[in-house]
Design an enzyme around this catalytic site. Structure first.
Site: not given
Ligand SMILES: [Zn+2]
Length: 166
Positions: A30, A74, A153
């Site tokens: 993770c 946010h 991203e």
């Molecule tokens: Zn990431």
């Protein structure tokens, strides 16, 4: 009758959401919590509105997309459908455990609880495409044949989800 197909595309500096997330991998791994300045791009394919000569109003597209980005800007993006993560609302908090081990506690107002299995850009793109489609439907949009949503991203690192509309 036109033989070609039209599409319109919008990506803007304000179609950004700066959010925290982490993903789970195969097995027990993770990621740690970190953030991205995500950016969205949407493309709509459809028939030309012959009266106006456009597929869809850019102003409307930008407005809808800004709303979708603002909803998750946010925030800590948390997946509700990840079998390895337990995300539980508890009063004003959200508690997150990984495979049963407590990992994070966040203020509820700082979280976006999302109906996806992992907060990968692929699944975020699919989610945003679905929400965008719902917003278009609510506005009675017609003549559209496909939506393509890209979520970036990082520079040069993005995923695209495309869905055909009936
Ligand atoms: Zn990431």
């Amino acid at each position: 009758m036109r033989r070609g197909a039209f599409s319109v595309s919008v990506t803007k500096d304000h179609l950004v959401f700066s959010s925290a997330h982490f993903i789970t991998f195969a097995g027990h791994r993770c990621e740690g919590l970190h953030g991205h300045n995500y950016r969205a791009r949407v493309t709509i394919e459809g028939q030309l509105d012959e009266e106006v000569g456009f597929v869809f109003d850019f102003v409307e597209i930008k407005h809808l997309m800004k709303g979708l980005c603002d909803e998750i800007d946010h925030k800590v993006l948390l997946p509700l459908d990840n079998p390895k993560l337990q995300v539980v609302e508890c009063g004003d908090d959200v508690k997150v455990a990984h495979e049963g081990k407590p990992r994070y506690v966040f203020p509820r107002r700082d979280c976006a609880l999302l109906p996806i299995a992992n907060t990968t850009v692929e699944l975020l793109a699919e989610l945003l495409a679905g929400r965008f489609r719902a917003a278009l439907d609510a506005r009675g949009a017609h003549g559209l044949t496909a939506i393509e949503m890209e979520v970036e991203e990082n520079f040069g690192q993005s995923a695209v989800y495309r869905v055909a509309l009936k």
